[in-house]
Write an enzyme that holds these catalytic residues in place. Structure first.
Site, PDB file in Angstrom:
ATOM      1  N   ASP A 199       4.473  -7.686   6.698  1.00 43.30           N
ATOM      2  CA  ASP A 199       4.943  -8.854   7.438  1.00 43.30           C
ATOM      3  C   ASP A 199       5.116  -8.513   8.913  1.00 43.30           C
ATOM      4  OD1 ASP A 199       5.403  -9.252   4.656  1.00 43.30           O
ATOM      5  OD2 ASP A 199       6.829 -10.839   5.100  1.00 43.30           O
ATOM      6  N   SER A 222       0.802  -1.226   0.000  1.00 44.74           N
ATOM      7  CA  SER A 222       0.000   0.000   0.000  1.00 44.74           C
ATOM      8  C   SER A 222       0.832   1.274   0.000  1.00 44.74           C
ATOM      9  CB  SER A 222      -0.950   0.005   1.201  1.00 44.74           C
ATOM     10  OG  SER A 222      -0.226  -0.189   2.413  1.00 44.74           O
ATOM     11  N   HIS A 225      -0.480   5.548   6.628  1.00 44.14           N
ATOM     12  CA  HIS A 225       0.091   5.733   5.295  1.00 44.14           C
ATOM     13  C   HIS A 225       0.462   7.199   5.072  1.00 44.14           C
ATOM     14  CE1 HIS A 225      -2.260   1.951   4.813  1.00 44.14           C
ATOM     15  NE2 HIS A 225      -1.187   1.609   4.132  1.00 44.14           N
TER      16      HIS A 225
END
Length: 511
Positions: free
Chosen positions: A296, A180, A433
Site C-alpha cells: 500500500d 511477498s 526483499h
C-alpha cells in the site's frame, strides 16, 4: 528491435520449461510443438477446502530450474537449462495479467501487475548480469544452527480452553497471510532470474524446510515444541502460477497483494482450514501471522484514496472480524509494518536495484526531502499509529480468540556493516526483499514478541546485531494474549470499590 526478439525468445523458452513441468511429458517428448527439456509431471491434485484460485495462489514448484535445491546442494545446470533460465523469466507477465484480469477485473492497478514490473526492471540487464551468481545471498548446504532447547517444552496437561493459557506446544496448526515478504520471494535465489521463485519453505513466519538447525522460522521453532505441527510450508512455488496446498502449506500469502486483498485471503484460509482432513477445526489451537501494508505504501502515489490509512484499517478490521466470528481457538499475530523510508538506502550501482524502483516506485522515485516523500513517510507512520489504535484494545479478545499486535519491526533500521553501509547479504537481488538471513531475524523477533506482554515487547532498532532467541519465561510459559485494555476492564474502579465498602459497612452496622 533487439529487445523485441529477446522477448519472443523468452516466451518460447518459458513455454518449453513450463510444458515440461506441467504436462505429462518426458524429456525429449514433443508437446504442442515444444520439446520437454526439464521437469516432472505435476498434474494438480484435487483442491482441498476451497484451495487456490489461480490468482490467489502460488505455483506448484514443478519447474526444474536446476539439479539440486539451493538448500540441499549446489545447482548444476545444463547449457539448455542455462539458456532457458537466462531468457525465460519475463514471459510470465502475460499469463499473470490474464489471471489478474479474470479475478480482479481489468483495472491494472488493482491487479497489481507484478510480472509487468519485474519485466520492466530486468529490461536493463545484460545477459551476463542476468546469469551472474551471488553465493553470499544463499544458504550453504553445510550450514547448521546450534541446537535450541528450553527448560519447558511440554504441552499443557490437557488442551487449554482459554486463549490466555496456550503454550507453544499446544499450537497444532500454523498459517500465514500477507504479501511477498511472507511468500519469501527470491529469498534463496542465486541470480536475478530466481527472484520470481517464492521460497515459501524458508519464510520467516511459516517456512517448514528441514528443521530449526537448517533454517530458523517460526514454524521450525514451534516444531521443536510440537513435531506434529500442521500447516508449515514445505516447498517452493513460482509467482502467478497455480499451486497445491501440498506445496504451500497454510502459507496463503500472495506476492503483490495489497491490504484490500486481505479479506479474500482470509476467506480462502477459513474455507481451507474448515475442510482440511486431519485438522480438528473446533478443538485445535491455531496460530496465524499477518503482515500486510507495505505494498500500500509502495502504491500510495498511484491512488491515494485506495491506499489511504482509512482503507488500510478498514480491510484489516474486516479480515479480523471474519476470523473472530468464524474460527475458534485461534491466536492471530498482526505484525507492525516497517518504517520504509530507510529502504531507499538499500541501493548499489548494480542493475538489480533497478527492480526496487519497479516494485516500489512511490517510495524510491521521489527526490530526497521532497513533498511527495515527506507525505509518504507521514502515511507510513499513520499506518503504524492507526494499527496500534485498533489493536491496543480488547475489540478482538475473547475466551478462545485473540489478536495481538507484535511491534518488533516498528523502528527497524536496515542491517549495516561496521562502516555504516547497508549489509546487502540481508537483501535479495532486487534490493527490496529479504534473503534467508533476513527472514531468520524476523522469525526470532516475532517469536520473542509472542512471549512478552503488551507494553514490554522488544522492538528491533537494527538487524545489524542478531536477535537472541528467548525461551518462554518460567513464570508465564504461555503466549501473551490478554491486552492491557482487557486487564484494565477487569479491575474495579475506585468509585466502585468505595461503594462496595460502604455497602458492606452498612450491612455490618444494621445487621
Amino acid at each position: 528491435m533487439i529487445y523485441g526478439y529477446l522477448v519472443v525468445v523468452l516466451n518460447v523458452c518459458f513455454i518449453v520449461v513450463v510444458s515440461s513441468a506441467f504436462l505429462n511429458c518426458k524429456p525429449g517428448k514433443k508437446v504442442n510443438s515444444c520439446y520437454c527439456v526439464a521437469g516432472r509431471h505435476s498434474a494438480l491434485e484435487p483442491r482441498v477446502g476451497g484451495a487456490h484460485t489461480q490468482s490467489d495462489s502460488a505455483v506448484k514448484p514443478a519447474i526444474t530450474l536446476s539439479r539440486g535445491d539451493p538448500l540441499t546442494g549446489p545447482p548444476v545446470r545444463t547449457s539448455m537449462e542455462r539458456l532457458c533460465i537466462a531468457v525465460a523469466t519475463c514471459v510470465l507477465a502475460s499469463a499473470s495479467v490474464k489471471v489478474s484480469d479474470e479475478h480482479f477485473g481489468n483495472n491494472p492497478l488493482q491487479a497489481h501487475d507484478w510480472w509487468g514490473q519485474y519485466e520492466e526492471g530486468i529490461r536493463h540487464y545484460s545477459k551476463e548480469a542476468l546469469n551472474k551468481e551471488f553465493p553470499e545471498k544463499t544458504r550453504a548446504a553445510s550450514f547448521s544452527h546450534p541446537v535450541f532447547r528450553c527448560p519447558d517444552m511440554s504441552p499443557s496437561p490437557s488442551v487449554p480452553s482459554s486463549v490466555e493459557f496456550v503454550k507453544a506446544a499446544d499450537i497444532k496448526v500454523i498459517a500465514a497471510l500477507g504479501d511477498s515478504l511472507t511468500t519469501a520471494i527470491g529469498a534463496n535465489a542465486t541470480t536475478v532470474l530466481g527472484i520470481p521463485i517464492e521460497f515459501r519453505h524458508v519464510s520467516w513466519s511459516i517456512g517448514g524446510y528441514g528443521s530449526f538447525q537448517h533454517v530458523i522460522t517460526l514454524a521450525n521453532i514451534l516444531k521443536l515444541f510440537n513435531p506434529n505441527l500442521l500447516g508449515a510450508a514445505p516447498g517452493k512455488t513460482v509467482h502467478g502460477m497455480q499451486a497445491h496446498i501440498s506445496e504451500t502449506g497454510f502459507n496463503l500469502a500472495v506476492t503483490g497483494h495489497n491490504t484490500f486483498h486481505l479479506p479474500s485471503q482470509t476467506r480462502h484460509l477459513i474455507d481451507t482450514l474448515r475442510g482440511y482432513e486431519g485438522l480438528n477445526f473446533e478443538k485445535d489451537w491455531k496460530l496465524l501471522t499477518i503482515l500486510m501494508g507495505m505494498n500500500d505504501i509502495c502504491d500510495y502515489c498511484k491512488d491515494k484514496a485506495l491506499f489511504s490509512a482509512d482503507n488500510f484499517i478498514h480491510y484489516i478490521t474486516v479480515s479480523l472480524e471474519m476470523l473472530m466470528n468464524e474460527v475458534p481457538r485461534m491466536i492471530v499475530n498482526v505484525v507492525q509494518i516497517l518504517p520504509m523510508q530507510t529502504l531507499r538506502e538499500v541501493q548499489r550501482p548494480t542493475p538489480g536495484c533497478l527492480l526496487q524502483r519497479s516494485f516500489c516506485p512511490c517510495l524510491i522515485e521521489p527526490a530526497a526531502r521532497s513533498a511527495e516523500l515527506l507525505e509518504l513517510v507521514e502515511v507510513n507512520w499513520e499506518f503504524q499509529r492507526r494499527l496500534e489504535l485498533l489493536l491496543y484494545s480488547d475489540r478482538f479478545f475473547r475466551d478462545n480468540f485473540a489478536v495481538v499486535l507484535q511491534p518488533f519491526l516498528k523502528h527497524a533500521d536496515p542491517p549495516r556493516l561496521p562502516n555504516g553501509k547497508i549489509d546487502m547479504t540481508f537483501f535479495t537481488h532486487d534490493c527490496f526483499h529479504f534473503t534467508i538471513k533476513g527472514h531468520e531475524e524476523l522469525a526470532k523477533g516475532l517469536w520473542n514478541n509472542m512471549f512478552q506482554p503488551e507494553g514490554g515487547k522488544m522492538t528491533v532498532s537494527s538487524f545489524s546485531d542478531p536477535v537472541t532467541l528467548s525461551c518462554p519465561p518460567k513464570e508465564h510459559p504461555y503466549i501473551f494474549t490478554r491486552p492491557t485494555a482487557a486487564r484494565a476492564a477487569q479491575r474495579p474502579s475506585r468509585a466502585s470499590v468505595s461503594l462496595l465498602l460502604l455497602a458492606a459497612l452498612r450491612g455490618f452496622l444494621f445487621a
